[in-house]
Design a protein around this motif. Structure first.
Motif, short mmCIF file in Angstrom:
data_model
loop_
_atom_site.label_atom_id
_atom_site.label_comp_id
_atom_site.label_asym_id
_atom_site.label_seq_id
_atom_site.Cartn_x
_atom_site.Cartn_y
_atom_site.Cartn_z
N LEU A 6 0.82 -1.21 0.00
CA LEU A 6 0.00 0.00 0.00
C LEU A 6 0.86 1.26 0.00
O LEU A 6 0.44 2.31 0.50
CB LEU A 6 -0.92 -0.01 1.23
N ASP A 7 2.03 1.19 -0.57
CA ASP A 7 2.98 2.30 -0.56
C ASP A 7 2.38 3.56 -1.19
O ASP A 7 1.67 3.50 -2.20
CB ASP A 7 4.24 1.93 -1.35
N ASN A 8 2.71 4.68 -0.58
CA ASN A 8 2.43 5.99 -1.16
C ASN A 8 0.94 6.20 -1.45
O ASN A 8 0.52 6.42 -2.59
CB ASN A 8 3.25 6.20 -2.43
N ASN A 9 0.14 6.13 -0.38
CA ASN A 9 -1.27 6.47 -0.46
C ASN A 9 -1.57 7.52 0.62
O ASN A 9 -0.65 8.20 1.08
CB ASN A 9 -2.14 5.22 -0.28
N ASN A 10 -2.81 7.62 1.03
CA ASN A 10 -3.21 8.60 2.06
C ASN A 10 -3.85 7.91 3.25
O ASN A 10 -4.78 8.43 3.86
CB ASN A 10 -4.17 9.64 1.47
N LEU A 11 -3.35 6.75 3.58
CA LEU A 11 -3.92 5.96 4.67
C LEU A 11 -3.46 6.48 6.03
O LEU A 11 -2.31 6.89 6.20
CB LEU A 11 -3.50 4.49 4.52
N SER A 12 -4.35 6.41 7.01
CA SER A 12 -4.00 6.87 8.35
C SER A 12 -4.32 5.85 9.44
O SER A 12 -3.93 6.03 10.59
CB SER A 12 -4.73 8.18 8.67
N VAL A 13 -5.05 4.78 9.08
CA VAL A 13 -5.42 3.79 10.09
C VAL A 13 -5.62 2.43 9.43
O VAL A 13 -6.04 2.34 8.27
CB VAL A 13 -6.72 4.23 10.82
N PHE A 14 -5.30 1.38 10.20
CA PHE A 14 -5.59 0.01 9.77
C PHE A 14 -6.88 -0.43 10.45
O PHE A 14 -6.98 -0.40 11.69
CB PHE A 14 -4.47 -0.95 10.17
N PRO A 15 -7.89 -0.87 9.70
CA PRO A 15 -9.11 -1.37 10.35
C PRO A 15 -8.85 -2.70 11.03
O PRO A 15 -7.95 -3.45 10.65
CB PRO A 15 -10.08 -1.52 9.17
N PRO A 33 4.57 2.11 3.44
CA PRO A 33 5.36 3.33 3.64
C PRO A 33 4.74 4.51 2.91
O PRO A 33 3.90 4.35 2.03
CB PRO A 33 6.72 2.94 3.04
N LYS A 34 5.18 5.70 3.30
CA LYS A 34 4.75 6.94 2.64
C LYS A 34 3.24 7.10 2.65
O LYS A 34 2.60 7.33 1.63
CB LYS A 34 5.31 7.00 1.21
N ASN A 35 2.67 6.95 3.86
CA ASN A 35 1.28 7.28 4.09
C ASN A 35 1.24 8.33 5.20
O ASN A 35 2.22 9.06 5.38
CB ASN A 35 0.49 6.02 4.46
#
Length: 353
Positions: free
Chosen positions: A60-69, A84-86
């Motif tokens: 999931l590299d280089n997205n705008n994720l902030s939390v793991f469900p 990385p790079k979230n």
């Protein structure tokens, strides 16, 4: 939407400008083993991710994720998780439920705290948390049970690392460069391991088996009030681990270790079983947290009685801290050093501040 699977059901969906997971994934949930979703604009991992129970690799590299469900943590076959790079600011302890996870990469995020459940995952071989904002690491409770081969923690705000990091039996590489380390464990890492502590400006000395360039050129502004032992040597202030309660110099009179010290060494080496209430709380804490140092010659565990020597080879700014259980071990080490290196062992004077 057309789905094209490669051999092994590896699905690539990188660089598609996606802002969410396609729901079409659900109908292929038993066919996707490796999923690549790099370089998109995804802000959320859907809760239905748990239906993809064949998934082993997730990128999931280089997205705008902030939390793991929590649903992600139900993927019991997941072996590799790269994100990385979230914009993660924390790590959920629930990830520890991924009992087959061997590689976790959350570098280049905004993480400040590592949950102890994550740092003590027995399945992890690779942990990459570089380029975050981590200030401290949790204790490692059972190092002999951990599988770690590589731990990447460079470019954080670490001031110290847990002593049990040195007891990882499979460790090959630890990256701690570009941090704010004040001191290192007074223990010897396995000789096969490469330990990189370059560019720690407050680290004024090194230990065996470490790579330390561009260190010790700054004085930490809060050094005087930190709960450490401070030494002064050649106008350098040297911060030693706060676990070290008594430091004796080899040029002083030789005192015998106390019965307490002998008992601690014996219980630790022979792994004598005992109940927590059988011994005083202070002794129990010392044994469970491990020795403060190891003798650089005989590797005997040292708790609160040992000699410390400071030396350098004349060509380095930083000093080397050496710990010994006795003058005998110090003498043997000195003789072997001179034989193996062809130069005299140069010990430096210091005083305790």
């Amino acid at each position: 939407m057309e789905f094209a699977f490669n051999i092994g059901n590896i699905f690539h969906w990188n660089d598609r400008n996606l802002n969410k997971f396609p729901t079409d994934f659900i109908q292929y949930k038993y066919q996707i083993y490796q999923l690549y979703m790099k370089n998109n604009n995804i802000e959320e991992i859907p809760k239905w991710i748990n239906c993809m129970d064949k998934l082993t690799h997730l990128y999931l590299d280089n997205n705008n994720l902030s939390v793991f469900p929590d649903e992600l943590c139900q993927l019991i076959n997941l072996e590799v998780l790269f994100a990385p790079k979230n914009i993660f600011k924390s790590i959920t302890p629930m990830l520890s439920k991924l009992i087959r996870l061997t590689q976790l990469n959350l570098s280049y995020n905004e993480i400040k705290i590592i949950p102890r459940e994550i740092f003590n995952m027995s399945s992890l071989w690779l942990l990459d948390l570089s380029h975050n904002m981590i200030e401290r690491l949790p204790e490692i409770f059972y190092p002999d049970e951990l599988y770690y081969g590589e731990i990447i923690l460079n470019n954080n705000n670490l001031k110290c690392v847990p002593d049990n990091l040195t007891r990882l039996k499979n460790i090959e590489y630890i990256s701690l460069h570009h941090n704010k380390l004040l001191y290192l464990p007074a223990l010897v890492f396995r000789k096969e391991a490469k330990i990189n502590v370059d560019h720690n400006p407050y680290l004024s000395y090194m230990i065996m088996n470490t790579q330390a360039n561009c260190c010790g050129f700054l004085k930490h502004p809060l050094t005087e009030i930190l709960p450490n032992i401070m030494l002064t040597c050649k106008s350098h202030d040297i911060v030693i681990s706060p676990k070290i309660k008594q430091v004796l110099h080899v040029e002083g009179d030789a005192y015998c270790p106390t019965l307490k010290e002998f008992a601690l060494r014996m219980v630790y080496v022979w792994k004598v079983s005992f109940q927590k209430n059988d011994i005083p709380i202070s002794l129990n804490r010392q044994i469970t947290s491990g020795p403060a140092a190891l003798c650089m010659q005989c590797s005997r565990p040292l708790f609160n009685y040992f000699y410390i020597c400071l030396s350098n080879d004349g060509s380095k700014i930083h000093l080397e801290a050496l710990f010994f259980c006795s003058k005998v071990c110090h003498k043997i080490y000195t003789q072997l050093f001179e034989i193996n290196n062809g130069i005299s062992f140069r010990e430096l004077k210091y005083c305790i501040k």
